[in-house]
Design a protein around this motif. Structure first.
Motif, PDB file in Angstrom:
ATOM      1  N   LEU A  70     -15.944 -72.252 -35.914  1.00  0.00           N
ATOM      2  CA  LEU A  70     -14.798 -72.206 -34.999  1.00  0.00           C
ATOM      3  C   LEU A  70     -13.445 -72.434 -35.673  1.00  0.00           C
ATOM      4  O   LEU A  70     -12.496 -71.675 -35.469  1.00  0.00           O
ATOM      5  CB  LEU A  70     -14.951 -73.242 -33.886  1.00  0.00           C
ATOM      6  N   LYS A 120     -11.725 -69.649 -37.754  1.00  0.00           N
ATOM      7  CA  LYS A 120     -11.222 -68.557 -36.912  1.00  0.00           C
ATOM      8  C   LYS A 120      -9.863 -68.948 -36.326  1.00  0.00           C
ATOM      9  O   LYS A 120      -8.899 -68.200 -36.409  1.00  0.00           O
ATOM     10  CB  LYS A 120     -12.187 -68.282 -35.749  1.00  0.00           C
ATOM     11  N   ASP A 170     -20.250 -61.512 -29.710  1.00  0.00           N
ATOM     12  CA  ASP A 170     -19.534 -62.605 -30.371  1.00  0.00           C
ATOM     13  C   ASP A 170     -18.824 -62.122 -31.622  1.00  0.00           C
ATOM     14  O   ASP A 170     -19.148 -61.063 -32.166  1.00  0.00           O
ATOM     15  CB  ASP A 170     -20.521 -63.692 -30.781  1.00  0.00           C
ATOM     16  N   ASP A 171     -17.889 -62.931 -32.093  1.00  0.00           N
ATOM     17  CA  ASP A 171     -17.215 -62.687 -33.369  1.00  0.00           C
ATOM     18  C   ASP A 171     -16.435 -61.372 -33.372  1.00  0.00           C
ATOM     19  O   ASP A 171     -16.560 -60.544 -34.280  1.00  0.00           O
ATOM     20  CB  ASP A 171     -18.224 -62.755 -34.531  1.00  0.00           C
ATOM     21  N   LEU A 172     -15.612 -61.199 -32.332  1.00  0.00           N
ATOM     22  CA  LEU A 172     -14.697 -60.054 -32.250  1.00  0.00           C
ATOM     23  C   LEU A 172     -13.309 -60.572 -31.860  1.00  0.00           C
ATOM     24  O   LEU A 172     -13.174 -61.680 -31.374  1.00  0.00           O
ATOM     25  CB  LEU A 172     -15.171 -59.073 -31.169  1.00  0.00           C
ATOM     26  N   ALA A 173     -12.294 -59.744 -32.049  1.00  0.00           N
ATOM     27  CA  ALA A 173     -10.941 -60.129 -31.637  1.00  0.00           C
ATOM     28  C   ALA A 173     -10.838 -60.104 -30.113  1.00  0.00           C
ATOM     29  O   ALA A 173     -11.546 -59.343 -29.441  1.00  0.00           O
ATOM     30  CB  ALA A 173      -9.925 -59.180 -32.240  1.00  0.00           C
ATOM     31  N   LYS A 227     -12.635 -69.939 -31.007  1.00  0.00           N
ATOM     32  CA  LYS A 227     -13.664 -68.905 -31.163  1.00  0.00           C
ATOM     33  C   LYS A 227     -13.051 -67.511 -31.114  1.00  0.00           C
ATOM     34  O   LYS A 227     -13.451 -66.625 -31.871  1.00  0.00           O
ATOM     35  CB  LYS A 227     -14.719 -69.058 -30.070  1.00  0.00           C
ATOM     36  N   PRO A 285     -10.893 -63.588 -36.147  1.00  0.00           N
ATOM     37  CA  PRO A 285     -12.092 -63.901 -35.371  1.00  0.00           C
ATOM     38  C   PRO A 285     -13.386 -63.616 -36.130  1.00  0.00           C
ATOM     39  O   PRO A 285     -14.462 -63.967 -35.663  1.00  0.00           O
ATOM     40  CB  PRO A 285     -11.978 -62.990 -34.148  1.00  0.00           C
TER      41      PRO A 285
END
Lengths: 431, 431
Positions: free
Chosen positions: A320, A323, B78-81, B278, A329
């Motif tokens: 976290l 990011k 998950d893990d995207l802008a 996140k 991200p």
């Protein structure tokens, strides 16, 4: 040799092609001998068959930096600056620690760690025989080292070094190989250069790695420059520390050149996000370290600066904070955070057969109860582990092929006795 | 009126002089009528006497921003802008949501929240009747609002506004007063100015507060300047939003002038540290907001961007990240983080008698099992709550004087049915 089948489970296999497998795992003795979708042999050929329904199996967590006995100082002097907290709170209390305090403080931490899914931990402290005995009894894996502070007269320095050497020699490879050892100058700011050189020589003589704190705070880096004319990385390089396999804790304040030196010597970095945030030490350059190819892992540090020993939380913080701070991200995806807490942890402390659910690896694994709202929907279990799980989701823990926690209960240590003795120690210390 | 005594417990009393009391609490009907060290009346005068040994009692947690039904999207993309995640992942899936999906998605989240110690939550979503019914049945407290997105033809805008107005009118004060309502333009970038003005007028007509997303990302702020010539705070001020009591979610990108405007209008800010990290939105200026006297609270946001609904984690993140980022170990002390998650949460949503264990306050409280390693030694329980505890330490939950969780089991909702129906919804949605 005992042969155990776990069927109907979901297994985190750190393969490139898929992140989880629905199926079975077989453990023979201390090793994983099968993992896949089908039961490989008839049920009657196993000594134990475990129904893994509603359980998520993953490698045990590897905590690469800590001071277990400091559980005795949890919540003692919170919300202070690092140096004040160390000099006015921690060190005076720690100065009173006897081997009994280390015995029960460490056992309480081991209880918390194993019930929370940590199967291997690094411990740097004093009265290390007590730590080794606790590791032996608990069934977990420990990489142990007597951390020495050299701000003392030469005879005391020598006595400490001898103690550290004796400990490292006596315990390396013990407890069926579950214990390995290292040599530890506490930090560049607590050990004079010539003392560090003597510790390095001892590590050479014993053929052991070195573990030390390094570049934790800006003040430490500035102090190193003032005192020695160079930053901590160049300082330790000059003293020959990196001529040994080395694991440094923290590495918060590193410039590009220093990261390149760490990479050059294959120095491993234990990233301690919870402790670094709590003590306001800063945010380590984790994405840059990883992109540069430095081997990074995760540590909780002691319970006085965290304040729990939940490695799920460290994985989550690692995923976290970078990011949020970098604005990217994709800085540390869930899959990478999981590796930091498992396989890269094991590699960071030279345990080549730990940290993966794969044939031939040590059977160091844990099971999470996923029949709970925060594990639904059953989509991406790696994401759920990193972003949603916590220590208390762990129900079963196996180390070296032996169950040490089942249904949330520790099988190897007497929890009630440990809590009782721990409180007696604390009451005496605060006295 | 039922009269309950809890004895032998430790109680977090948010008094200035002491942070925890060892003693008793009495609940009569929906209120706390006593808290102190002595049992105030003979045991036979109580309908129920509870032994609070090894339990830590504290105010129930207040989650001031979320979208409960989004549990259906946990771990999805998950893990995207933020914008990619919203536009390519969230919105297409959410577009398929029926009232059944909201019904079961919300119930799953409510289960997770109440079992984890959250007694009050704010929910901004669609199909809000289902949310209100779930709150009513669950026994928890909810501040509910139909969030409207105005990027649609005028007749659809009007239909949505009517729906939001009807919902707010019908449910305000229902479920024995456990439900209150607000009016919500989703965000300045999803509602044209004239539509926001119409929503403000509706809020005036109904005498209700306004809730909206604001200044979550840098891109949003820049877009607002490009489109309207001003930053979001000035934009909403101009549209009259702050003429109503207002709660904004996020408030990550605020300059000094904007913080002053928020203070001037007593606008409340729901800080969502987990979600902001996140989605790489950034780190809100929490210390500056608090120093300026702005009322701040904590929210989890939806489970798709967090990914759990553990308010202990939000308190811990609030306490940790601002220390690490500012370098000030006193930035947000544990005591302040606890207030953000309890009393300031309640005040932020205009619940004046919630969020404190004090005589005359609503009996909204929770008990943690502190007979565990991570709560030892028994030193500073506020520190342990913020730096060491998690949702799964909660064993008992009481809202409005009624037990809704005992020994970790929810008494009001059918957990097995909810998990089953939730999975059916998810399977249909992913299609």
């Amino acid at each position: 040799m005992k042969k155990t089948l776990i069927s109907n489970g979901i297994f985190i296999a750190n393969k490139e092609d898929k992140t989880s497998i629905k199926g079975c795992m077989v453990i023979e003795g201390s090793q994983i001998t099968y993992i896949g979708t089908e039961v490989p042999e008839p049920l009657e050929s196993y000594d134990e068959v475990i129904d893994g329904t509603n359980k998520l199996y993953m490698p045990g967590l590897v905590n690469t930096h800590g001071h277990a006995a400091m559980s005795l100082l949890r919540g003692y002097g919170d919300d202070l600056a690092l140096q004040v907290w160390l000099e006015e709170k921690m060190w005076p209390m720690e100065g009173k620690f006897t081997s009994q305090d280390v015995k029960w403080g460490t056992r309480l931490s081991i209880l918390e760690m194993i019930k929370g899914g940590t199967t291997t931990f690094v411990d740097m402290y004093d009265h290390m025989n007590e730590v080794a005995l606790a590791v032996e009894e608990s069934g977990m894996r420990g990489v142990l080292t007597r951390g020495v502070i050299g701000l003392c007269p030469p005879d005391v320095q020598t006595a400490k070094l001898n103690e550290a050497t004796e400990f490292a020699k006596n315990w390396h490879g013990k407890a069926d190989g579950r214990i390995t050892t290292m040599m530890s100058p506490h930090a560049p700011y607590t050990c004079p250069p010539d003392y560090i050189e003597r510790i390095v020589q001892a590590a050479h003589d014993l053929n052991l790695p070195i573990h030390t704190h390094m570049s934790e705070t800006r003040r430490e880096v500035e102090g190193n420059v003032e005192q020695y004319g160079v930053r901590p990385v160049a300082h330790l390089e000059k003293l020959g520390v990196f001529s040994r396999p080395t694991l440094v804790a923290h590495g918060v304040h590193l410039n590009d050149e220093e990261i390149a030196i760490l990479k050059q010597y294959d120095v491993r970095v234990s990233h301690n996000p919870g402790s670094n945030l709590k003590l306001a030490s800063g945010v380590a350059r984790l994405p840059e370290l990883l992109r540069s190819g430095v081997k990074v892992s995760l540590g909780t540090d002691g319970a006085a600066s965290n304040n729990n020993l939940d490695m799920f939380e460290e994985m989550r913080l690692a995923a976290l904070i970078h990011k949020g701070v970098t604005g990217d991200p994709l800085a540390i995806p869930a899959k990478e955070a999981l590796l930091l807490g498992t396989r890269m942890g094991a590699e960071s402390i030279w345990l080549e057969d730990v940290g993966l659910l794969e044939i031939g690896m040590k059977a160091d694994f844990i099971a999470l109860d996923i029949d709970q709202p925060h594990f639904l929907p059953k989509t991406d279990f790696v994401s759920h582990i990193v972003y949603s799980a916590c220590a208390k989701d762990v129900v079963d823990v196996c180390v070296d092929g032996t169950w040490i926690v089942r249904k949330g209960e520790c099988l190897t240590l007497d929890e009630e006795k440990i809590k009782r003795e721990f409180e007696i120690c604390f009451d005496r210390l605060k006295g």
